[in-house]
Structure formats: structure tokens, C-alpha cells
Design an enzyme around this catalytic site. Structure first.
Site, PDB file in Angstrom:
ATOM      1  CD  GLU A 144      -1.998   6.433   2.507  1.00 29.10           C
ATOM      2  OE1 GLU A 144      -2.781   7.259   2.105  1.00 29.10           O
ATOM      3  OE2 GLU A 144      -2.539   5.350   3.053  1.00 29.10           O
TER       4      GLU A 144
ATOM      5  CG  HIS B 162      -6.785   6.733   4.265  1.00 29.64           C
ATOM      6  ND1 HIS B 162      -6.999   5.784   2.991  1.00 29.64           N
ATOM      7  CD2 HIS B 162      -7.876   7.008   4.726  1.00 29.64           C
ATOM      8  CE1 HIS B 162      -8.342   5.755   2.769  1.00 29.64           C
ATOM      9  NE2 HIS B 162      -8.911   6.473   3.870  1.00 29.64           N
TER      10      HIS B 162
ATOM     11  CG  ASP C 110      -4.554   1.924   5.036  1.00 30.82           C
ATOM     12  OD1 ASP C 110      -5.222   1.836   6.005  1.00 30.82           O
ATOM     13  OD2 ASP C 110      -4.798   2.799   4.145  1.00 30.82           O
TER      14      ASP C 110
ATOM     15  CG  HIS D  32      -1.836  11.176   3.877  1.00 27.66           C
ATOM     16  ND1 HIS D  32      -0.861  12.105   4.256  1.00 27.66           N
ATOM     17  CD2 HIS D  32      -1.767  11.316   2.305  1.00 27.66           C
ATOM     18  CE1 HIS D  32      -0.547  12.914   3.178  1.00 27.66           C
ATOM     19  NE2 HIS D  32      -0.770  12.235   2.012  1.00 27.66           N
TER      20      HIS D  32
ATOM     21  CG  ASP E 106      -1.908   1.169   1.191  1.00 26.07           C
ATOM     22  OD1 ASP E 106      -2.843   1.053  -0.049  1.00 26.07           O
ATOM     23  OD2 ASP E 106      -1.831   1.984   1.804  1.00 26.07           O
TER      24      ASP E 106
END
Length: 221
Positions: free
Chosen positions: A9, A149, A154, A57, A7
């Protein structure tokens, strides 16, 4: 079987508009279960942080200026991934950003196989919400730590969601039958059955054979 849950960001939605990765995380799975090995880095995007991304985030430009550039972590990230399949929620988004960063760092793009859990969820539950939050709620996965987030959080959630999308597992991975279902039954001892034919059965068999005309076992080769 090794797989990597991944994942990222970012500062925005499109790397073609100058948006960059600010965080990347990976978790190693073996036979769909986390091994405890992971990769996690914050990244200096070399640009400002738009307000809408900051609201998602919470990573400020000031914090990220103290982090390494993506080019400094690229080799370590690629080594962790290796050639094993990636598990990504909305894979097109993350791979577009990763390959844009790798191109900027003069590295080869990621071409390994991947499983997009967003597409997987939409096939399994057509018409239902398929965001990571929605899937966690569907599978009763604890979301309390996901205030904002974060790639590392995640990844942990996605690893659990992925396992459920594959069919789930018995709690605690204990595949033995619960003791409450085990019942003690006394074994009944019976005398052995006779298998050899009786004289009457042999006589009946011979009589039947005499009724067969031109039997195969008497045909000359």
C-alpha cells in the site's frame, strides 16, 4: 516449489512524484499453497498522507509516524523473499515502488522472476474485469474482510485467486473419490484361457510358411 505472494500500500500512484510505501506484506507458497509463513510491516513514509490514498487504505500519517522506516525493514524483507518468484497483482506498480525504496535505502533492486496475476487474468478472461475484487467474485472467494485495501488481506485473497487462475483445486485438497461414487462390484472368476496353439493351428501355420518364397529368416547374412 516456493513462491512469494506480495502486495504493498502506498501514498499515491507514482514513486517518481515522491510517493512512498506505507505497508508491505508477503505470504509464502509451496506448490501454490500457503504454508503459514508470512511477512508484514507498516512503514513510515516520511511524508503526509493524501486524502485519496487515505480513503483507499485508511492508514493515517499519525499512525505511520510510529512505524519503522523502509530502510529498517529492507534486509528482513529481502531475506524473506530470497530468490524465489513473486506473485503480484499489477506487478509493475509494486515493483516500481519497492525498487524506488530499495534505491533510497542503498540496496540492490529486486530482479527475481515474477508472475503478474493481472496479466494472467486478462489472458485467461479477455475483456472481463480483472481487478482483485472482480476476480474474487468470479471465483466465489469471500471478500467480507476487505472493507479497505490492506496489503496483508490482499495477499491472502491473491493467493486464493492465483490458485484459481492456475486451474483451481479440489475443495479441501482431498483427491480421493467421494464415497457416494464408490460402487461395490463382485469380482467374476473366469477359468484361464488357453494360449498354446492346437495341432490344427500349428499345421495351418506351417502350411502358410511354405507359401512364402525367399523368407528373410532363411536369407544368408
Amino acid at each position: 516449489m516456493r513462491e512469494i505472494v506480495l502486495d504493498t500500500e502506498t501514498t499515491g500512484l507514482d514513486p517518481g512524484e515522491g510517493h512512498r510505501i506505507v505497508e508491505v506484506a508477503c505470504i509464502e507458497l509451496v506448490h501454490h499453497v500457503p504454508t503459514g509463513r508470512k511477512f508484514h510491516r507498516y512503514v513510515n513514509p516520511e511524508r503526509d498522507m493524501p486524502a485519496d490514498a487515505l480513503a483507499v487504505h485508511g492508514l493515517t500519517a499519525e499512525l505511520l509516524t510510529q512505524q519503522p522506516l523502509f530502510s529498517a525493514i529492507a534486509d528482513e524483507l529481502l531475506e524473506f523473499i530470497g530468490s524465489d518468484p513473486l506473485i503480484i497483482h499489477n506487478a509493475e506498480f509494486d515493483l516500481a515502488f519497492l525498487n524506488a525504496e530499495l534505491a533510497r535505502a542503498e540496496r540492490e533492486p529486486i530482479t527475481t522472476e515474477f508472475i503478474d496475476t493481472l496479466a494472467l487474468a486478462r489472458r485467461r478472461f479477455p475483456g472481463s474485469p480483472a481487478s482483485l475484487d472482480a476476480l474474487c467474485r468470479r471465483f466465489d472467494i469471500d471478500l467480507s474482510e476487505r472493507v479497505e485495501h490492506a496489503a496483508q488481506i490482499d495477499c491472502r485473497l491473491l493467493a486464493s485467486v492465483y490458485l484459481e487462475l492456475l486451474g483451481g483445486r479440489q475443495p479441501g485438497l482431498e483427491f480421493s473419490a467421494p464415497s457416494a461414487l464408490a460402487v461395490e462390484v463382485a469380482r467374476i472368476v473366469r477359468p484361464p484361457r488357453r494360449h498354446e496353439p492346437t495341432a490344427e493351428e500349428l499345421a495351418a501355420h506351417l502350411a502358410m510358411l511354405k507359401m512364402i518364397t525367399e523368407p528373410l529368416w532363411q536369407t544368408e547374412a
